[in-house]
Design an enzyme around this catalytic site. Structure first.
Site, PDB file in Angstrom:
ATOM      1  N   LYS A  24       9.824 -13.705 -36.072  1.00 44.96           N
ATOM      2  CA  LYS A  24      11.108 -13.677 -35.353  1.00 44.96           C
ATOM      3  C   LYS A  24      10.905 -13.326 -33.885  1.00 44.96           C
ATOM      4  O   LYS A  24      11.541 -13.879 -33.010  1.00 44.96           O
ATOM      5  CB  LYS A  24      12.044 -12.614 -35.960  1.00 44.96           C
ATOM      6  CG  LYS A  24      12.637 -12.981 -37.290  1.00 44.96           C
ATOM      7  CD  LYS A  24      13.578 -11.905 -37.787  1.00 44.96           C
ATOM      8  CE  LYS A  24      12.928 -10.585 -38.131  1.00 44.96           C
ATOM      9  NZ  LYS A  24      12.018 -10.585 -39.257  1.00 44.96           N
ATOM     10  N   GLY A  25       9.993 -12.379 -33.630  1.00 45.16           N
ATOM     11  CA  GLY A  25       9.758 -11.913 -32.258  1.00 45.16           C
ATOM     12  C   GLY A  25       9.362 -13.050 -31.350  1.00 45.16           C
ATOM     13  O   GLY A  25       9.919 -13.230 -30.267  1.00 45.16           O
ATOM     14  N   LYS A  26       8.405 -13.846 -31.805  1.00 42.96           N
ATOM     15  CA  LYS A  26       7.940 -14.971 -30.998  1.00 42.96           C
ATOM     16  C   LYS A  26       9.098 -15.942 -30.719  1.00 42.96           C
ATOM     17  O   LYS A  26       9.266 -16.420 -29.606  1.00 42.96           O
ATOM     18  CB  LYS A  26       6.801 -15.704 -31.721  1.00 42.96           C
ATOM     19  CG  LYS A  26       6.556 -17.063 -31.100  1.00 42.96           C
ATOM     20  CD  LYS A  26       5.425 -17.851 -31.618  1.00 42.96           C
ATOM     21  CE  LYS A  26       5.552 -19.266 -31.060  1.00 42.96           C
ATOM     22  NZ  LYS A  26       4.382 -20.075 -31.217  1.00 42.96           N
ATOM     23  N   ASN A  46      11.536   0.602 -38.462  1.00 43.42           N
ATOM     24  CA  ASN A  46      10.724  -0.012 -39.524  1.00 43.42           C
ATOM     25  C   ASN A  46      10.266  -1.417 -39.128  1.00 43.42           C
ATOM     26  O   ASN A  46       9.286  -1.933 -39.645  1.00 43.42           O
ATOM     27  CB  ASN A  46      11.502  -0.060 -40.856  1.00 43.42           C
ATOM     28  CG  ASN A  46      12.901  -0.647 -40.728  1.00 43.42           C
ATOM     29  OD1 ASN A  46      13.394  -0.894 -39.635  1.00 43.42           O
ATOM     30  ND2 ASN A  46      13.541  -0.867 -41.863  1.00 43.42           N
ATOM     31  N   GLY A  48       8.807  -4.430 -36.627  1.00 43.29           N
ATOM     32  CA  GLY A  48       7.780  -4.535 -35.593  1.00 43.29           C
ATOM     33  C   GLY A  48       7.687  -5.990 -35.193  1.00 43.29           C
ATOM     34  O   GLY A  48       7.222  -6.816 -35.980  1.00 43.29           O
ATOM     35  N   HIS A  49       8.176  -6.308 -34.016  1.00 44.63           N
ATOM     36  CA  HIS A  49       8.206  -7.711 -33.588  1.00 44.63           C
ATOM     37  C   HIS A  49       7.108  -7.955 -32.562  1.00 44.63           C
ATOM     38  O   HIS A  49       7.118  -7.379 -31.482  1.00 44.63           O
ATOM     39  CB  HIS A  49       9.596  -8.057 -33.032  1.00 44.63           C
ATOM     40  CG  HIS A  49      10.660  -7.973 -34.086  1.00 44.63           C
ATOM     41  ND1 HIS A  49      11.992  -8.084 -33.845  1.00 44.63           N
ATOM     42  CD2 HIS A  49      10.554  -7.784 -35.429  1.00 44.63           C
ATOM     43  CE1 HIS A  49      12.668  -7.979 -34.975  1.00 44.63           C
ATOM     44  NE2 HIS A  49      11.813  -7.784 -35.952  1.00 44.63           N
ATOM     45  N   ARG A 315      -0.802  -6.618 -45.555  1.00 46.21           N
ATOM     46  CA  ARG A 315       0.269  -7.343 -46.237  1.00 46.21           C
ATOM     47  C   ARG A 315      -0.311  -8.139 -47.387  1.00 46.21           C
ATOM     48  O   ARG A 315      -1.429  -8.644 -47.315  1.00 46.21           O
ATOM     49  CB  ARG A 315       0.976  -8.284 -45.265  1.00 46.21           C
ATOM     50  CG  ARG A 315       1.708  -7.558 -44.167  1.00 46.21           C
ATOM     51  CD  ARG A 315       2.587  -8.493 -43.354  1.00 46.21           C
ATOM     52  NE  ARG A 315       3.134  -7.799 -42.191  1.00 46.21           N
ATOM     53  CZ  ARG A 315       2.964  -8.203 -40.935  1.00 46.21           C
ATOM     54  NH1 ARG A 315       2.312  -9.307 -40.665  1.00 46.21           N
ATOM     55  NH2 ARG A 315       3.485  -7.500 -39.942  1.00 46.21           N
TER      56      ARG A 315
END
Ligand code: IMP
Length: 435
Positions: A24-26, A46, A48-49, A315
């Protein structure tokens, strides 16, 4: 107007249709180049982008990923729970790296709830006390902060700015100590009133100029037809109400979270963009039918740098899970798909896609329930497709992708029954293909 410029017109929401962390961050950093406003609407520290652009690599937890466009106003909405220490550190780090962060380009909702030391403490306490089935929370105090918000025991930023804040603080601390005495004997003694208060008052000074009631500004931008981009946190399958409870977070990562935070009705949203990786990953506990425990899983984990941004935990990785992602599309309210991290599959000669689940002798393409126990029992049914065994990270157009990669994207699109409009082939902003 270029094709991708058009894509970002109106009020758009970027969310994740899986278990989070699918880029999502990108995407928000990319879309923010055309956005007048970027709103972070749910979750807290919680999240982290990760963003990689011309200014360097950044891992934002609370500040919207639109902060790198100086012309964009970034808003932290009232649905976000704020750990002031994380926020202040993030502002300082961004400024050190040359990013402008001022009350002109960052507005923080006065209605946001504060994550307090007792919330983090209770988060850890509850996880420790679970006999089996730990949720595997990030330990950031998210659940207890949201539950205090619902119980009307929370402290909001507007409370922090009040002259009689000390009174509010003392009353709340007294209550929290009573609660902790019941939960954990003497542990409440770890909460030192003077120390906590001193820190809060120090941070209050720093953030006070950023704090406003954000709703009128959001409304104004939206109604004037400005480009508003909303940034979710976590993923739709972690939705408190529609995800696989109890292995969920405490907010609504999909479009519902945006509506709750901004009051903008669903019918006025231009589109919801749902991100998913070209494979599946999950951090924390809970069922994940396509999880791989072999060398391929390890390869995907390593090549995809799949470590939790907030906790550093590895992950869990596996093949793309269509039934889960279709469920995520419904929960997220997604109209358009951004398929990310295609390059992570570059070296694999064969790729599997889970197209259905087998449970109790029956095959399911669509999930009949959101109950986590159903997914726990699910055996994945795979199709196998050829890989492309070449470097896709240099491709900037669909036509220049290897034929097998093009086929893979089209197969996934057909299975998801939603258009894939964006493919990401590396972390950099420009490593993006518009279809
Ligand atoms: P909490 O949000 O810290 O309460 O954790 C609840 C569950 O959501 C755990 O399984 C976490 O690993 C997961 N989770 C929380 N935040 C994120 C995120 O940003 N990305 C992916 N998973 C998350």
């Amino acid at each position: 107007m270029k094709q991708h410029e058009k894509y970002w017109q109106g009020t758009n929401v970027v969310t994740d249709i899986g278990w989070g962390d699918a880029g999502k961050g990108k995407l928000v950093d990319l879309g923010a180049q055309y956005a007048d406003m970027v709103i972070r609407y749910s979750g807290g520290g919680n999240a982290g982008h990760t963003i990689r652009n011309h200014l360097g690599e950044f891992k934002n937890h609370l500040i919207p990923s639109g902060i790198f466009n100086p012309k964009t106003i970034c808003v932290i909405g009232g649905g976000v729970v704020i750990d002031l220490a994380i926020l202040v550190k993030e502002i300082e780090e961004l400024r050190t790296k040359g990013v402008t962060v001022t009350p002109q380009n960052l507005r923080i909702s006065d209605a946001s709830h504060l994550v307090m030391p007792w919330h983090k403490f209770r988060d850890g306490l509850r996880e420790k006390s679970r006999s089996g089935g730990k949720i595997g929370t990030t330990g950031q105090g998210i659940g207890p902060t949201y539950s205090d918000r619902t119980a009307r025991e929370g402290i909001r930023i507007c409370d922090l700015l009040r002259r009689d804040f000390t009174k509010i603080f003392d009353e709340t601390l007294h209550y929290q100590k009573q609660l902790l005495t019941v939960l954990d004997g003497e542990s409440h003694q770890l909460l030192n009133r003077d120390e906590i208060l001193k820190e809060l008052l120090k941070m209050r000074k720093i953030i006070a100029p950023f704090v406003v009631c954000v709703l009128p500004i959001i409304r104004e931008y939206h109604e004037r037809g400005k480009n508003v981009l909303a940034e979710g946190a976590q993923g739709a399958l972690l939705d408190l109400d529609l995800g696989g409870y109890p292995y969920v977070t405490s907010s609504n990562p999909g479009v519902v979270g945006f509506i709750k935070t901004t009051g903008i009705p669903a019918k006025e949203i231009s589109k919801v963009i749902g991100t998913t990786r070209a494979y599946t990953a999950r951090v924390g506990s809970g069922p994940m039918p396509t999880e791989l425990f072999d060398k391929i899983g390890e390869h995907i984990q390593q090549k995809g740098r799949e470590f939790g941004t907030t906790t550093g935990r590895k992950r869990r990785c596996g093949w793309l899970d269509i039934p889960a992602m279709k469920q995520g599309i419904i929960i997220a309210g997604a109209d358009s798909i951004a398929l990310t991290k295609l390059d992570v599959l570059d070296e694999l000669p064969k790729i599997k896609i889970c197209v259905a689940y087998k449970v109790g002798g029956k095959q399911y393409v669509d999930l009949p329930t959101v109950d986590a126990r159903f997914m726990e029992k699910a055996k994945p049914v795979f199709i196998t497709v050829p890989g492309w065994t070449s470097n896709t990270s240099v491709a900037r157009k669909f036509d220049t992708l290897p034929k097998e990669a093009q086929k893979y994207i089209k197969t996934v699109e057909r299975l998801l029954e939603k258009p894939i409009d964006i493919v990401s082939v590396a972390p950099e902003r420009e490593a993006t293909i518009f279809l």
